[in-house]
Design an enzyme around this catalytic site. Structure first.
Site, PDB file in Angstrom:
ATOM      1  N   HIS A  11      27.417 -31.705 -14.408  1.00 15.68           N
ATOM      2  CA  HIS A  11      28.630 -32.031 -15.162  1.00 15.68           C
ATOM      3  C   HIS A  11      29.229 -30.802 -15.851  1.00 15.68           C
ATOM      4  O   HIS A  11      28.555 -29.790 -16.062  1.00 15.68           O
ATOM      5  CB  HIS A  11      28.322 -33.096 -16.214  1.00 15.68           C
ATOM      6  CG  HIS A  11      27.317 -32.630 -17.244  1.00 15.68           C
ATOM      7  ND1 HIS A  11      27.631 -31.759 -18.262  1.00 15.68           N
ATOM      8  CD2 HIS A  11      26.008 -32.917 -17.397  1.00 15.68           C
ATOM      9  CE1 HIS A  11      26.571 -31.527 -19.010  1.00 15.68           C
ATOM     10  NE2 HIS A  11      25.561 -32.204 -18.493  1.00 15.68           N
ATOM     11  N   GLY A  12      30.503 -30.915 -16.237  1.00 13.67           N
ATOM     12  CA  GLY A  12      31.152 -29.851 -16.971  1.00 13.67           C
ATOM     13  C   GLY A  12      30.483 -29.607 -18.319  1.00 13.67           C
ATOM     14  O   GLY A  12      29.732 -30.438 -18.829  1.00 13.67           O
ATOM     15  N   GLU A  13      30.798 -28.458 -18.893  1.00 12.01           N
ATOM     16  CA  GLU A  13      30.175 -28.062 -20.161  1.00 12.01           C
ATOM     17  C   GLU A  13      30.395 -29.113 -21.256  1.00 12.01           C
ATOM     18  O   GLU A  13      31.496 -29.650 -21.407  1.00 12.01           O
ATOM     19  CB  GLU A  13      30.768 -26.733 -20.627  1.00 12.01           C
ATOM     20  CG  GLU A  13      30.170 -26.223 -21.936  1.00 12.01           C
ATOM     21  CD  GLU A  13      30.985 -25.087 -22.531  1.00 12.01           C
ATOM     22  OE1 GLU A  13      30.509 -23.941 -22.482  1.00 12.01           O
ATOM     23  OE2 GLU A  13      32.096 -25.346 -23.044  1.00 12.01           O
ATOM     24  N   GLY A  14      29.341 -29.397 -22.009  1.00 10.34           N
ATOM     25  CA  GLY A  14      29.431 -30.248 -23.195  1.00 10.34           C
ATOM     26  C   GLY A  14      29.336 -29.398 -24.448  1.00 10.34           C
ATOM     27  O   GLY A  14      28.937 -28.232 -24.399  1.00 10.34           O
ATOM     28  N   TRP A  16      27.244 -29.438 -26.846  1.00 12.47           N
ATOM     29  CA  TRP A  16      25.892 -28.954 -27.155  1.00 12.47           C
ATOM     30  C   TRP A  16      25.410 -27.900 -26.160  1.00 12.47           C
ATOM     31  O   TRP A  16      24.516 -27.131 -26.486  1.00 12.47           O
ATOM     32  CB  TRP A  16      24.923 -30.131 -27.213  1.00 12.47           C
ATOM     33  CG  TRP A  16      25.019 -30.914 -28.489  1.00 12.47           C
ATOM     34  CD1 TRP A  16      26.014 -30.848 -29.425  1.00 12.47           C
ATOM     35  CD2 TRP A  16      24.097 -31.886 -28.965  1.00 12.47           C
ATOM     36  NE1 TRP A  16      25.762 -31.716 -30.448  1.00 12.47           N
ATOM     37  CE2 TRP A  16      24.592 -32.374 -30.193  1.00 12.47           C
ATOM     38  CE3 TRP A  16      22.906 -32.407 -28.477  1.00 12.47           C
ATOM     39  CZ2 TRP A  16      23.933 -33.350 -30.941  1.00 12.47           C
ATOM     40  CZ3 TRP A  16      22.244 -33.387 -29.206  1.00 12.47           C
ATOM     41  CH2 TRP A  16      22.748 -33.841 -30.425  1.00 12.47           C
ATOM     42  N   ARG A  62      29.213 -37.707 -20.075  1.00 12.07           N
ATOM     43  CA  ARG A  62      29.624 -36.397 -19.538  1.00 12.07           C
ATOM     44  C   ARG A  62      29.504 -36.350 -18.019  1.00 12.07           C
ATOM     45  O   ARG A  62      30.286 -35.665 -17.356  1.00 12.07           O
ATOM     46  CB  ARG A  62      28.836 -35.270 -20.208  1.00 12.07           C
ATOM     47  CG  ARG A  62      27.320 -35.352 -20.101  1.00 12.07           C
ATOM     48  CD  ARG A  62      26.661 -34.385 -21.089  1.00 12.07           C
ATOM     49  NE  ARG A  62      25.222 -34.282 -20.956  1.00 12.07           N
ATOM     50  CZ  ARG A  62      24.352 -35.064 -21.576  1.00 12.07           C
ATOM     51  NH1 ARG A  62      24.780 -36.057 -22.350  1.00 12.07           N
ATOM     52  NH2 ARG A  62      23.044 -34.871 -21.435  1.00 12.07           N
ATOM     53  N   GLU A  89      20.006 -37.078 -17.422  1.00 14.73           N
ATOM     54  CA  GLU A  89      19.375 -35.794 -17.702  1.00 14.73           C
ATOM     55  C   GLU A  89      17.909 -36.011 -18.069  1.00 14.73           C
ATOM     56  O   GLU A  89      17.491 -37.122 -18.442  1.00 14.73           O
ATOM     57  CB  GLU A  89      20.123 -35.098 -18.852  1.00 14.73           C
ATOM     58  CG  GLU A  89      19.543 -33.772 -19.335  1.00 14.73           C
ATOM     59  CD  GLU A  89      19.429 -32.711 -18.248  1.00 14.73           C
ATOM     60  OE1 GLU A  89      18.628 -32.908 -17.301  1.00 14.73           O
ATOM     61  OE2 GLU A  89      20.123 -31.684 -18.357  1.00 14.73           O
ATOM     62  N   HIS A  91      14.688 -36.240 -20.186  1.00 13.89           N
ATOM     63  CA  HIS A  91      14.490 -36.664 -21.571  1.00 13.89           C
ATOM     64  C   HIS A  91      13.635 -35.610 -22.276  1.00 13.89           C
ATOM     65  O   HIS A  91      12.468 -35.426 -21.950  1.00 13.89           O
ATOM     66  CB  HIS A  91      13.801 -38.031 -21.608  1.00 13.89           C
ATOM     67  CG  HIS A  91      13.908 -38.724 -22.934  1.00 13.89           C
ATOM     68  ND1 HIS A  91      13.535 -38.126 -24.116  1.00 13.89           N
ATOM     69  CD2 HIS A  91      14.369 -39.962 -23.271  1.00 13.89           C
ATOM     70  CE1 HIS A  91      13.748 -38.958 -25.119  1.00 13.89           C
ATOM     71  NE2 HIS A  91      14.260 -40.083 -24.629  1.00 13.89           N
ATOM     72  N   TYR A  92      14.242 -34.942 -23.255  1.00 11.40           N
ATOM     73  CA  TYR A  92      13.544 -33.861 -23.950  1.00 11.40           C
ATOM     74  C   TYR A  92      12.780 -34.321 -25.186  1.00 11.40           C
ATOM     75  O   TYR A  92      12.328 -33.500 -25.986  1.00 11.40           O
ATOM     76  CB  TYR A  92      14.522 -32.743 -24.318  1.00 11.40           C
ATOM     77  CG  TYR A  92      14.714 -31.737 -23.207  1.00 11.40           C
ATOM     78  CD1 TYR A  92      13.727 -30.803 -22.915  1.00 11.40           C
ATOM     79  CD2 TYR A  92      15.865 -31.727 -22.438  1.00 11.40           C
ATOM     80  CE1 TYR A  92      13.884 -29.889 -21.890  1.00 11.40           C
ATOM     81  CE2 TYR A  92      16.042 -30.808 -21.416  1.00 11.40           C
ATOM     82  CZ  TYR A  92      15.052 -29.889 -21.149  1.00 11.40           C
ATOM     83  OH  TYR A  92      15.211 -28.973 -20.133  1.00 11.40           O
ATOM     84  N   ARG A 100      17.740 -24.240 -29.396  1.00  8.48           N
ATOM     85  CA  ARG A 100      16.620 -23.679 -28.635  1.00  8.48           C
ATOM     86  C   ARG A 100      16.022 -22.450 -29.305  1.00  8.48           C
ATOM     87  O   ARG A 100      14.803 -22.254 -29.295  1.00  8.48           O
ATOM     88  CB  ARG A 100      17.097 -23.351 -27.219  1.00  8.48           C
ATOM     89  CG  ARG A 100      17.437 -24.579 -26.388  1.00  8.48           C
ATOM     90  CD  ARG A 100      17.988 -24.170 -25.032  1.00  8.48           C
ATOM     91  NE  ARG A 100      18.157 -25.306 -24.148  1.00  8.48           N
ATOM     92  CZ  ARG A 100      19.280 -25.997 -24.025  1.00  8.48           C
ATOM     93  NH1 ARG A 100      20.335 -25.681 -24.763  1.00  8.48           N
ATOM     94  NH2 ARG A 100      19.368 -27.012 -23.190  1.00  8.48           N
ATOM     95  N   HIS A 188      23.217 -33.993 -13.736  1.00 11.85           N
ATOM     96  CA  HIS A 188      22.863 -33.092 -14.828  1.00 11.85           C
ATOM     97  C   HIS A 188      22.031 -31.946 -14.261  1.00 11.85           C
ATOM     98  O   HIS A 188      21.571 -32.001 -13.122  1.00 11.85           O
ATOM     99  CB  HIS A 188      22.083 -33.845 -15.899  1.00 11.85           C
ATOM    100  CG  HIS A 188      22.830 -35.024 -16.443  1.00 11.85           C
ATOM    101  ND1 HIS A 188      23.578 -34.971 -17.597  1.00 11.85           N
ATOM    102  CD2 HIS A 188      22.960 -36.291 -15.968  1.00 11.85           C
ATOM    103  CE1 HIS A 188      24.137 -36.152 -17.815  1.00 11.85           C
ATOM    104  NE2 HIS A 188      23.779 -36.969 -16.834  1.00 11.85           N
TER     105      HIS A 188
END
Length: 262
Positions: A11-14, A16, A62, A89, A91-92, A100, A188
């Site tokens: 996807h395009g930039e978000g 975050w 997104r 995406e 799951h973190y 980060r 993603h």
């Protein structure tokens, strides 16, 4: 000999992405640059003569918005769009929402690199005390999943992304490809990397170095057994693509630099 064509698209930039934060299952929208990337991608695919029969997205806005903008730019708004959480995406877990570089200072550079880039190491689980837990798990979209909410991931390695994606790939996406349909998957970074690993047989070690920039379509040409007949091709201005890849990779360097200065 090529029999099928598949296009993967991160996807395009978000917002975050720009802030170098773990977005994951938080439903962030596209940034202004992300909207432009999606439209530019649609214009490029139109110029190259693509005519999609079906589009797959995740349940995250997104991913869906990118697909809409691509199809609009192509004049193909009527093409069906099918959504599934299995294309979400990675799951973190407890890292969601965190910067980060600050994470590296808190947990150590090597540990954050393992969480981000290793194939089979999961980050710490999200729990009910996390500031985004309720926003994610009370979201009505997850009542539509093919598993109960309590069985949805609480954190994932890239291996676990592939594990939850493969049943959907095999049962839903593959039959459409085998009908001869031209498919776009607007996903993603990690869901697209998982598909690439599966199709191309990328090793557990080498997948760590596969970088997909936002808004850049990846063309795959597949044989009758859905094996690639040539290397993946990132479509568009190659100098711009390399610059975009470097921008993503420089985020890793920024983390290292942040830790060193601190």
């Amino acid at each position: 000999m090529s029999k099928y064509r598949l296009v993967l698209l991160r996807h395009g930039e978000g917002a975050w992405n720009k802030e170098n934060r773990f977005c994951s299952w938080v439903d962030q929208k596209l940034s202004e640059e992300g909207v432009k990337e999606a439209r530019d991608c649609g214009r490029l695919l139109k110029e190259q003569g693509y005519k999609f029969d079906l589009v797959f997205t995740s349940l995250l806005s997104r991913s869906i918005h990118t697909a809409w903008l691509v199809l609009e730019a192509m004049g193909q708004e009527w093409v069906p769009v099918v959504k599934s959480w299995r294309l979400n995406e990675r799951h973190y877990g407890a890292l969601i929402g965190l910067n980060r570089a600050e994470m590296a200072l808190q947990h150590g550079e090597q540990k954050v690199k393992q969480w981000r880039r290793s194939y089979n190491i999961s980050p710490p689980l999200i729990d009910e005390s996390h500031p985004y837990y309720t926003e994610i798990y009370n979201d009505r979209r997850y009542a539509t999943c093919d598993v109960p909410k309590e069985n949805l991931p609480r954190a994932e390695s890239l291996k676990e992304v592939l594990d939850r994606l493969l049943p959907y790939w095999n049962s839903t996406v593959v039959p459409e490809i085998q009908k001869g349909k031209t498919i776009l998957i607007s996903g993603h970074g990690n869901s697209c990397r998982a598909i690439l690993k599966h199709l191309e047989g990328v090793s557990d070690e080498d997948i760590a170095s596969v970088t997909l920039p936002t808004g850049v379509p990846v063309q795959l040409e597949l044989d009758e057994n859905l094996k690639p007949v040539k290397p993946r091709q990132l479509l568009g201005d190659q100098a711009k693509i390399q610059a975009a890849i470097k921008k993503v990779e420089d985020q890793e360097i920024m983390v290292d630099s942040f830790v060193s200065r601190s």
